[in-house]
Every structure is written in C-alpha cells, then in structure tokens.
Design a protein around this motif. Structure first.
Motif, PDB file in Angstrom:
ATOM      1  N   ASP A  47      24.955  30.926  33.058  1.00 19.64           N
ATOM      2  CA  ASP A  47      26.277  31.117  32.455  1.00 19.64           C
ATOM      3  C   ASP A  47      27.013  32.291  33.093  1.00 19.64           C
ATOM      4  OD1 ASP A  47      25.805  29.003  30.748  1.00 19.64           O
ATOM      5  OD2 ASP A  47      25.450  30.240  28.968  1.00 19.64           O
ATOM      6  N   VAL A  48      26.329  33.408  33.242  1.00 20.84           N
ATOM      7  CA  VAL A  48      26.951  34.592  33.827  1.00 20.84           C
ATOM      8  C   VAL A  48      27.351  34.306  35.272  1.00 20.84           C
ATOM      9  CG1 VAL A  48      26.572  36.991  34.538  1.00 20.84           C
ATOM     10  CG2 VAL A  48      25.857  36.235  32.264  1.00 20.84           C
ATOM     11  N   ALA A  49      26.454  33.679  36.030  1.00 17.10           N
ATOM     12  CA  ALA A  49      26.755  33.364  37.430  1.00 17.10           C
ATOM     13  C   ALA A  49      27.952  32.425  37.546  1.00 17.10           C
ATOM     14  CB  ALA A  49      25.530  32.751  38.106  1.00 17.10           C
ATOM     15  N   ILE A  50      27.996  31.416  36.699  1.00 20.64           N
ATOM     16  CA  ILE A  50      29.111  30.465  36.722  1.00 20.64           C
ATOM     17  C   ILE A  50      30.423  31.171  36.389  1.00 20.64           C
ATOM     18  CG2 ILE A  50      30.116  28.470  35.520  1.00 20.64           C
ATOM     19  CD1 ILE A  50      27.167  27.405  35.296  1.00 20.64           C
ATOM     20  N   LEU A  51      30.405  31.990  35.345  1.00 19.21           N
ATOM     21  CA  LEU A  51      31.624  32.684  34.944  1.00 19.21           C
ATOM     22  C   LEU A  51      32.070  33.723  35.975  1.00 19.21           C
ATOM     23  CD1 LEU A  51      30.975  33.053  31.127  1.00 19.21           C
ATOM     24  CD2 LEU A  51      32.778  31.703  32.207  1.00 19.21           C
ATOM     25  N   LEU A  52      31.106  34.387  36.633  1.00 10.94           N
ATOM     26  CA  LEU A  52      31.463  35.369  37.665  1.00 10.94           C
ATOM     27  C   LEU A  52      32.186  34.720  38.840  1.00 10.94           C
ATOM     28  CD1 LEU A  52      28.393  37.775  37.773  1.00 10.94           C
ATOM     29  CD2 LEU A  52      30.777  38.399  37.314  1.00 10.94           C
ATOM     30  N   GLU A  53      31.969  33.445  39.042  1.00 15.22           N
ATOM     31  CA  GLU A  53      32.662  32.726  40.104  1.00 15.22           C
ATOM     32  C   GLU A  53      33.916  32.023  39.578  1.00 15.22           C
ATOM     33  OE1 GLU A  53      33.982  29.567  42.555  1.00 15.22           O
ATOM     34  OE2 GLU A  53      32.861  29.139  40.736  1.00 15.22           O
ATOM     35  N   MET A  54      33.829  31.448  38.391  1.00 13.86           N
ATOM     36  CA  MET A  54      34.911  30.620  37.861  1.00 13.86           C
ATOM     37  C   MET A  54      36.129  31.438  37.417  1.00 13.86           C
ATOM     38  SD  MET A  54      34.742  27.732  34.846  1.00 13.86           S
ATOM     39  CE  MET A  54      34.375  28.867  33.518  1.00 13.86           C
ATOM     40  N   ILE A  55      35.923  32.520  36.698  1.00 17.63           N
ATOM     41  CA  ILE A  55      37.049  33.302  36.173  1.00 17.63           C
ATOM     42  C   ILE A  55      37.915  33.870  37.305  1.00 17.63           C
ATOM     43  CG2 ILE A  55      37.702  35.343  34.808  1.00 17.63           C
ATOM     44  CD1 ILE A  55      36.741  32.925  33.091  1.00 17.63           C
ATOM     45  N   PRO A  56      37.315  34.503  38.341  1.00 18.60           N
ATOM     46  CA  PRO A  56      38.169  34.965  39.440  1.00 18.60           C
ATOM     47  C   PRO A  56      38.912  33.826  40.155  1.00 18.60           C
ATOM     48  CG  PRO A  56      36.039  36.051  39.541  1.00 18.60           C
ATOM     49  CD  PRO A  56      35.935  34.972  38.505  1.00 18.60           C
ATOM     50  N   GLU A  57      38.275  32.661  40.237  1.00 21.90           N
ATOM     51  CA  GLU A  57      38.941  31.515  40.883  1.00 21.90           C
ATOM     52  C   GLU A  57      40.148  31.063  40.055  1.00 21.90           C
ATOM     53  OE1 GLU A  57      39.880  28.514  43.598  1.00 21.90           O
ATOM     54  OE2 GLU A  57      38.743  30.359  43.787  1.00 21.90           O
ATOM     55  N   ILE A  58      40.002  31.042  38.747  1.00 19.84           N
ATOM     56  CA  ILE A  58      41.140  30.691  37.883  1.00 19.84           C
ATOM     57  C   ILE A  58      42.245  31.729  38.063  1.00 19.84           C
ATOM     58  CG2 ILE A  58      41.904  30.501  35.471  1.00 19.84           C
ATOM     59  CD1 ILE A  58      39.030  29.361  34.874  1.00 19.84           C
ATOM     60  N   ASN A  59      41.873  33.005  38.044  1.00 21.43           N
ATOM     61  CA  ASN A  59      42.870  34.064  38.253  1.00 21.43           C
ATOM     62  C   ASN A  59      43.589  33.877  39.588  1.00 21.43           C
ATOM     63  OD1 ASN A  59      42.206  35.288  35.845  1.00 21.43           O
ATOM     64  ND2 ASN A  59      40.929  36.859  36.768  1.00 21.43           N
ATOM     65  N   ARG A  60      42.830  33.563  40.638  1.00 17.16           N
ATOM     66  CA  ARG A  60      43.413  33.393  41.964  1.00 17.16           C
ATOM     67  C   ARG A  60      44.409  32.234  41.982  1.00 17.16           C
ATOM     68  NH1 ARG A  60      43.239  30.564  46.235  1.00 17.16           N
ATOM     69  NH2 ARG A  60      41.531  29.208  45.654  1.00 17.16           N
ATOM     70  N   ARG A  61      44.024  31.149  41.364  1.00 15.01           N
ATOM     71  CA  ARG A  61      44.917  29.981  41.372  1.00 15.01           C
ATOM     72  C   ARG A  61      46.201  30.238  40.593  1.00 15.01           C
ATOM     73  NH1 ARG A  61      41.343  24.482  41.397  1.00 15.01           N
ATOM     74  NH2 ARG A  61      39.852  25.142  42.973  1.00 15.01           N
TER      75      ARG A  61
ATOM     76  N   HIS B  93      51.794  43.143  34.611  1.00 12.81           N
ATOM     77  CA  HIS B  93      50.817  43.898  33.815  1.00 12.81           C
ATOM     78  C   HIS B  93      51.223  43.947  32.341  1.00 12.81           C
ATOM     79  CE1 HIS B  93      48.077  45.069  36.936  1.00 12.81           C
ATOM     80  NE2 HIS B  93      49.052  45.551  37.682  1.00 12.81           N
ATOM     81  N   SER B  94      52.503  44.142  32.066  1.00 10.15           N
ATOM     82  CA  SER B  94      52.927  44.183  30.659  1.00 10.15           C
ATOM     83  C   SER B  94      52.804  42.813  30.000  1.00 10.15           C
ATOM     84  CB  SER B  94      54.347  44.730  30.538  1.00 10.15           C
ATOM     85  OG  SER B  94      55.282  43.853  31.113  1.00 10.15           O
TER      86      SER B  94
ATOM     87  N   ALA C 229      49.898  39.602  26.126  1.00  4.91           N
ATOM     88  CA  ALA C 229      49.157  38.384  25.789  1.00  4.91           C
ATOM     89  C   ALA C 229      47.750  38.700  25.302  1.00  4.91           C
ATOM     90  CB  ALA C 229      49.099  37.459  27.001  1.00  4.91           C
ATOM     91  N   GLY C 230      47.278  39.910  25.560  1.00  2.00           N
ATOM     92  CA  GLY C 230      45.947  40.299  25.121  1.00  2.00           C
ATOM     93  C   GLY C 230      44.828  39.603  25.881  1.00  2.00           C
ATOM     94  N   VAL C 231      45.075  39.316  27.148  1.00  2.00           N
ATOM     95  CA  VAL C 231      44.090  38.605  27.967  1.00  2.00           C
ATOM     96  C   VAL C 231      43.257  39.627  28.729  1.00  2.00           C
ATOM     97  CG1 VAL C 231      43.776  36.915  29.812  1.00  2.00           C
ATOM     98  CG2 VAL C 231      45.628  36.633  28.165  1.00  2.00           C
ATOM     99  N   ALA C 232      41.957  39.650  28.453  1.00  2.00           N
ATOM    100  CA  ALA C 232      41.078  40.661  29.044  1.00  2.00           C
ATOM    101  C   ALA C 232      40.639  40.322  30.463  1.00  2.00           C
ATOM    102  CB  ALA C 232      39.853  40.852  28.169  1.00  2.00           C
ATOM    103  N   LEU C 233      40.677  39.052  30.856  1.00  2.00           N
ATOM    104  CA  LEU C 233      40.103  38.643  32.132  1.00  2.00           C
ATOM    105  C   LEU C 233      41.122  38.408  33.250  1.00  2.00           C
ATOM    106  CD1 LEU C 233      37.426  36.147  30.763  1.00  2.00           C
ATOM    107  CD2 LEU C 233      37.050  38.486  31.542  1.00  2.00           C
ATOM    108  N   ALA C 234      42.397  38.460  32.940  1.00  2.00           N
ATOM    109  CA  ALA C 234      43.421  38.235  33.965  1.00  2.00           C
ATOM    110  C   ALA C 234      43.882  39.567  34.537  1.00  2.00           C
ATOM    111  CB  ALA C 234      44.613  37.491  33.368  1.00  2.00           C
TER     112      ALA C 234
ATOM    113  N   ASP D  46      44.133  28.478  29.584  1.00  2.00           N
ATOM    114  CA  ASP D  46      45.307  28.451  28.706  1.00  2.00           C
ATOM    115  C   ASP D  46      46.005  29.810  28.668  1.00  2.00           C
ATOM    116  OD1 ASP D  46      44.824  25.775  28.136  1.00  2.00           O
ATOM    117  OD2 ASP D  46      43.753  26.200  26.268  1.00  2.00           O
ATOM    118  N   ASP D  47      45.208  30.891  28.635  1.00  2.00           N
ATOM    119  CA  ASP D  47      45.795  32.237  28.642  1.00  2.00           C
ATOM    120  C   ASP D  47      46.568  32.487  29.933  1.00  2.00           C
ATOM    121  OD1 ASP D  47      44.662  32.756  26.159  1.00  2.00           O
ATOM    122  OD2 ASP D  47      42.992  33.930  26.962  1.00  2.00           O
ATOM    123  N   CYS D  48      45.969  32.145  31.066  1.00  2.00           N
ATOM    124  CA  CYS D  48      46.636  32.346  32.366  1.00  2.00           C
ATOM    125  C   CYS D  48      47.884  31.476  32.475  1.00  2.00           C
ATOM    126  CB  CYS D  48      45.672  32.048  33.514  1.00  2.00           C
ATOM    127  SG  CYS D  48      44.377  33.295  33.711  1.00  2.00           S
ATOM    128  N   PHE D  49      47.810  30.255  31.981  1.00  2.00           N
ATOM    129  CA  PHE D  49      48.964  29.359  32.000  1.00  2.00           C
ATOM    130  C   PHE D  49      50.099  29.957  31.168  1.00  2.00           C
ATOM    131  CE2 PHE D  49      51.186  25.565  30.203  1.00  2.00           C
ATOM    132  CZ  PHE D  49      51.736  25.089  31.384  1.00  2.00           C
TER     133      PHE D  49
END
Length: 181
Positions: free
Chosen positions: A65-79, A99-100, A105-110, A164-167
């Motif tokens: 799970d950690v390995a998948i998320l460490l790759e997936m979350i940055p890829e979503i951010n990049r896209r 940044h504001s 939005a209170g998004v911790a991962l973006a 959804d948060d990034c969108f």
C-alpha cells in the motif's frame, strides 16, 4: 521518443506530456480528461493493492500500500500540474494563488513532496479498514477474499479522494480570473 538501445519508439509515461507540454490543463475538458485517466489508474493500482491484501503474509499488504501510494499520489499531482516543481515554474502571483487554493481546499497531498510519513498520514483515514484486513486475512478461505476486497476499497477510496481533491483545485484555478490574464 526513440529508445536508442532498442531502436523502437517508446510511449511517453503520460500520454499528454509530449502533445501539450507544461500547462496542458487549459480547459475544464482537459481537467476532466486527466481526472478520468487518474481514476482509471487508481482502479488498476487498487486491484494490485487488493491482490497484495489477499496474501497471508503479515504486513505484506501494508508495504505494498505504501509503495503504491508513494508512486500513485505524485503521478496524480503531476497530471494535475500540482507538483512542487510545476508550481515553482509558474509566475509568483500564480504560485501564491495555487498555494492558497490548495490550502483553502484542505488537501494535504497536493503541491507537496510526497513522503512516506505523508502517505502514512493519508492511510489513517482508512485505518479501521487496514486493521480489519490484517486480522481477517488469517480466517481460512473467506479471509483472503474479504481482505482483498477491503484492500481494494481502501486504496480506491484514498486514490479517488485525492483525484477528486486535485480536480476541484484545478477547476477553482481554471475559474480564477487571475490565471486567465
């Protein structure tokens, strides 16, 4: 891109990267396309997480799970053009707006460098599910299937929520009159 060793054309990691370059998200349609692609990616990665959860090996699924998320979350951010590097490449006025918007939005991962600690914090949102799948997986026959379903749904929830948060951030930025100038 042509791979000089194999002599074949390699497909870019992100299918729009070569077509549009930086700042490819200019319209709502662009953002919707990226959202749909990311949701598809999340489903595929959630299936992998579900498979790892079915294994009766202690903590194998947590590591996966950690390995998948460490790759997936940055890829979503990049896209969605929300990596620290992509934001830093914007004019200063746009940077502060991005940044504001993220903060509002209170998004911790973006807009942040994604670390193991940040991922573990995100997994706390599905903590009860993660704990349950650790115990359930050791029940003969049904346990592995139930654990796999829990693993899939937990990963799908975390991934889809981030998409959804990034969108939402992306739409807010597209609607901003400051960015249209």
């Amino acid at each position: 891109m042509v791979d000089p060793i194999a002599g074949i054309t390699a497909k870019p990691k992100h299918r729009f990267a070569s077509e549009h370059g930086p700042n490819m998200l200019k319209t709502r349609r662009d953002a919707e396309r990226v959202r749909d692609e990311c949701k598809e990616m999340v489903t595929k990665r959630a299936l992998v997480a579900g498979g790892a959860s079915a294994l009766p090996v202690p903590a194998a699924d947590a590591v996966a799970d950690v390995a998948i998320l460490l790759e997936m979350i940055p890829e979503i951010n990049r896209r969605f053009e929300l990596t620290p590097a992509q934001i830093a490449a914007l004019p200063p006025s746009h940077q502060s707006l991005v940044h504001s918007t993220i903060k509002r939005a209170g998004v911790a991962l973006a807009g942040r460098i994604v670390s193991k600690e940040l991922i573990l914090s995100a997994l706390k949102t599905v903590g009860a599910r993660v704990t349950a799948k650790q115990v359930i997986k050791f029940i003969p026959f049904v346990g592995s299937a139930v654990s796999a379903a829990i693993g899939f749904s937990a990963m799908k929830y975390v991934g889809d929520k981030h998409v959804d948060d990034c969108f939402g951030i992306c739409l807010s930025l597209l609607d901003s009159s400051e960015l249209r100038a």
